[in-house]
Design an enzyme around this catalytic site. Structure first.
Site, PDB file in Angstrom:
ATOM      1  N   ASP A  96       0.785  -1.245   0.000  1.00  0.00           N
ATOM      2  CA  ASP A  96       0.000   0.000   0.000  1.00  0.00           C
ATOM      3  C   ASP A  96       0.813   1.290   0.000  1.00  0.00           C
ATOM      4  OD1 ASP A  96      -2.154  -1.667   0.153  1.00  0.00           O
ATOM      5  OD2 ASP A  96      -2.834  -1.022   2.130  1.00  0.00           O
ATOM      6  N   ASP A 108      -8.130  -7.981   8.748  1.00  0.00           N
ATOM      7  CA  ASP A 108      -7.648  -6.749   8.110  1.00  0.00           C
ATOM      8  C   ASP A 108      -7.706  -5.567   9.059  1.00  0.00           C
ATOM      9  OD1 ASP A 108      -7.233  -7.884   5.556  1.00  0.00           O
ATOM     10  OD2 ASP A 108      -9.391  -7.812   5.209  1.00  0.00           O
TER      11      ASP A 108
END
Ligand code: BGC
Length: 667
Positions: A187, A409
């Site tokens: 990311d 997550d």
């Protein structure tokens, strides 16, 4: 900067100084040796070919624990879970402490030693590792915020306390036969492409770039590391402007490092995401439905890349155009992008409405492609596969499981922790997000912190796997029946209480009820009434009821009701004696003592008075007279007589006291 060419036959370039930080992090001093000039194997084009892969025993433990939990209720699902215990998953170095080991995972050296133990003869073994601790980590979200601040000091710590010790460990001569496949900083660079308007990302940008360069260079010097830079996914970077920005960003970072493209094996897409590998019923983004292209639908928002095969092929083209060698390869994280299960479409839609057509055709069941946190309905995707065939344009080196299936997550509620992690509302199923077109997130409820084991998610992923694993088990149900309502007390006796309540509802069916007395189960029934028996007279009890369903789920107990048993008649034998206490002309006073042999609830006595004698007043009892027979029973307060104890009543009478006290019967 022009790329530096890798020395032929060996990439081992590291110097003694870089291992200085190692000493503090490894337990066994014998292994704190500096790499010598031992030649390492040459880097190959695709590190997965001709190698086995490391199976992380920590993950296998979690999977076995998960299977044990469902073994009783859903043995098919348990078997499917256990069928995964030979799959390789990545080892995440998600904080400095992870190098030495934490309460959640073994340290890196332990893993490397395990990898050596798994290595088969001279066959190389691939060790998948994730480098994930940049300063200002996860700048556009909160769930995986990290430990290092986005500052010069944070960057320095990243280099010396994180990258250097990792590189030094990987560089140990003992681990020379291991091929390290490193996923570089999920990311991070993608956030610099699309989220620079977020002040945290703007602040982090220079440290991300410098940190990634440092990681690439140091890992390259180990000589056995294949670095794959994280490249988001199709639903993030696929659009033309985003993909162009990504290609430039990636190229700038790589070309600004010491070793340039030599240090890069390729890119990894879909890390920890659930974007499908292929949308089988939407092969052509420009297909027209009622005069509009499919990509114009609300779901795809003009993006041409519907899936990871699209995005990896697109990215490959862009990176080669930027100067990447054509030998770069792509990895796709397929751990959770299967989207099987009952909700998976089985055919292309026949609707002539564009959005309906897309909605009915897509296997990605998320409300929006930006929903990244514990998406409900996801399933395990393709098993890790070396050089998967059939996707030539994507130049795939492998399908990998970077995010270990079953690890959360992000927490769905605020959970205090010492990992820097925070509540991101994308993980909260009650949150409707503008970023998701105003939809609820679709995140699973009850999620623990990111990286922590999430049993319910794993059960879902295995059940919804596509390709299926075994039979997927019978659907696992975790929903408890509704709490029984309307609990009411019916007939009460001295030893029983009748109860009734309203039926509970449940998705898989109510199978019965437990009746609790003072908190302990005293009976079960399939109906909605029950009589509790064997109770003690004149005693207060609390009753409640809970419901069970076909999958073994149990509701909470209903509100309790209190019922007091009646005094009843008792069963103990009793005796009674009659005594004249006082007498006078024309009258007398007497008392009767009632004694119980065994516990007695309630008593009745009878005696006969001489002719002409009548009762004046009687106390501690209630009496009736029939002819000359007097019947006296207890009052409310003196009916219970314990074994061997007595109750006494008395009376005054008019007439002459009998010379001999009459006998009294007792029952
Ligand atoms: C978490 C890490 C974890 C990783 C793998 C990330 O989202 O932030 O702590 O190691 O997922 O589960």
């Amino acid at each position: 900067m022009s790329p530096v060419t890798r020395p032929p036959g060996s990439g081992r370039l590291r110097r003694a100084a870089t291992t200085a930080a190692l000493g503090a992090l490894v337990a066994a001093p014998a292994l704190v040796t500096v790499a010598t000039a031992t030649p390492a194997a040459a880097l190959v084009d695709n590190p997965f070919v001709g190698a086995t892969q490391y199976v992380n025993p920590d993950w296998v433990d979690s999977v076995e624990g998960a299977a044990a939990q469902v073994q009783g209720s859903n043995p098919g699902l348990a078997a499917d879970m256990l069928a995964l215990t030979s799959e390789p998953t990545s080892v995440w170095m998600d904080r400095i402490a992870a190098i030495a080991g934490t309460d959640r995972q073994h340290g890196l050296q332990w893993h490397l030693d395990q990898a050596l133990a798994q290595k088969q003869g001279s066959t190389p073994i691939v060790f998948n590792i994730v480098i994930y601790d940049l300063p200002g980590r996860d700048c556009h979200a909160l769930a995986s915020n990290g430990e290092l601040p986005a500052s010069a000091e944070g960057l320095q710590r990243y280099k010396t306390e994180y990258i250097d010790p990792i590189a030094a460990l990987l560089d140990q001569p003992a681990y020379e036969g291991i091929r390290f496949v490193a996923t570089i900083e999920p990311d991070s660079l993608p956030n610099l492409v699309t989220n620079m308007s977020d002040a945290d990302c703007a602040q982090s940008a220079p440290y991300y770039r410098e940190g990634v360069r440092y990681a690439l260079d140091q890992l390259y010097e180990v000589g056995t590391v294949y670095s794959y830079i994280d490249a988001g996914h199709s639903g993030w970077l696929g659009w033309d402007n985003n993909s162009a920005g990504a290609a430039t960003e990636f190229a700038n970072v790589i070309e600004g490092s010491t070793y340039g493209w030599n240090a890069v094996g390729g890119f990894v897409t879909n890390t920890a995401n659930t974007t499908p590998l292929v949308e089988p019923f939407l092969p052509n983004p420009e297909l027209q439905v009622s005069g509009q292209q499919v990509r114009q639908s609300t779901y795809y928002e003009w993006n041409r890349d519907f899936d990871e095969v699209d995005w990896s092929a697109h990215l490959y083209q862009l990176m080669v155009a930027q100067g990447a060698p054509t030998s770069i390869g792509m990895l796709v994280d397929t751990g959770r992008n299967g989207w099987g299960g009952a909700a998976r479409p089985t055919a292309v839609s026949t609707s002539t409405d564009l959005n309906t057509y897309v909605h009915q055709s897509r296997i990605d069941r998320r409300v929006h492609r930006g929903a990244w946190c514990n998406p409900s309905g996801a399933g395990i995707g393709e098993r890790p596969t070396v050089a998967p065939a059939g996707y030539a344009s994507s130049h795939l080196d492998a399908f990998v499981w970077v995010k270990p299936p079953g690890e959360s997550d992000g927490a769905s509620t605020e959970i205090p922790n010492d990992e820097g992690k925070r509540l991101d509302r994308m993980c909260d199923p009650t949150y409707a997000s503008d970023a998701l077109g105003g939809n609820l997130t679709g995140a699973l409820p009850g999620a623990p912190l990111s990286g922590h084991w999430f049993q319910a998610q794993f059960e879902m992923l295995v059940a919804n796997a596509y390709p299926a694993i075994g039979d997927g088990g019978t659907p696992t149900d975790t929903q408890a029946p509704s709490v029984p309502a309307g609990l009411t007390v019916g007939t009460i006796t001295s030893s029983s209480v009748a109860l009734s309540w309203s039926a509970s509802t449940d998705n898989v069916g109510v199978t019965g009820y437990d009746v609790l007395r003072n908190g302990t189960v005293v009976g079960t029934t399939t109906g909605t009434s029950f009589t509790a028996t064997g109770l003690t007279a004149s005693t207060a009890y609390q009753f409640s009821v809970r419901a069970r369903d076909a999958a073994g789920n149990v509701s909470a107990a209903s509100a309790a009701v209190t019922a007091t048993t009646t005094a009843g008649t008792g069963t103990g034998a009793c005796t009674a004696t009659f005594r004249i206490v006082n007498s006078w002309s024309g009258g007398f006073q007497a008392e009767v003592v009632v004694t119980a042999a065994a516990a007695k609830t309630g008593w009745t006595t009878q005696f006969t008075l001489p002719a002409g004698v009548t009762i004046g007043s009687l106390w501690n009892g209630t009496h009736t007279v029939s002819g000359s027979t007097v019947t006296v029973t207890n009052l409310g307060w003196n009916g219970n007589i314990g074994p061997g104890s007595s109750a006494t009543y008395g009376f005054t009478a008019n007439g002459t006291a009998p010379p001999t006290p009459p006998s009294v019967t007792c029952s």
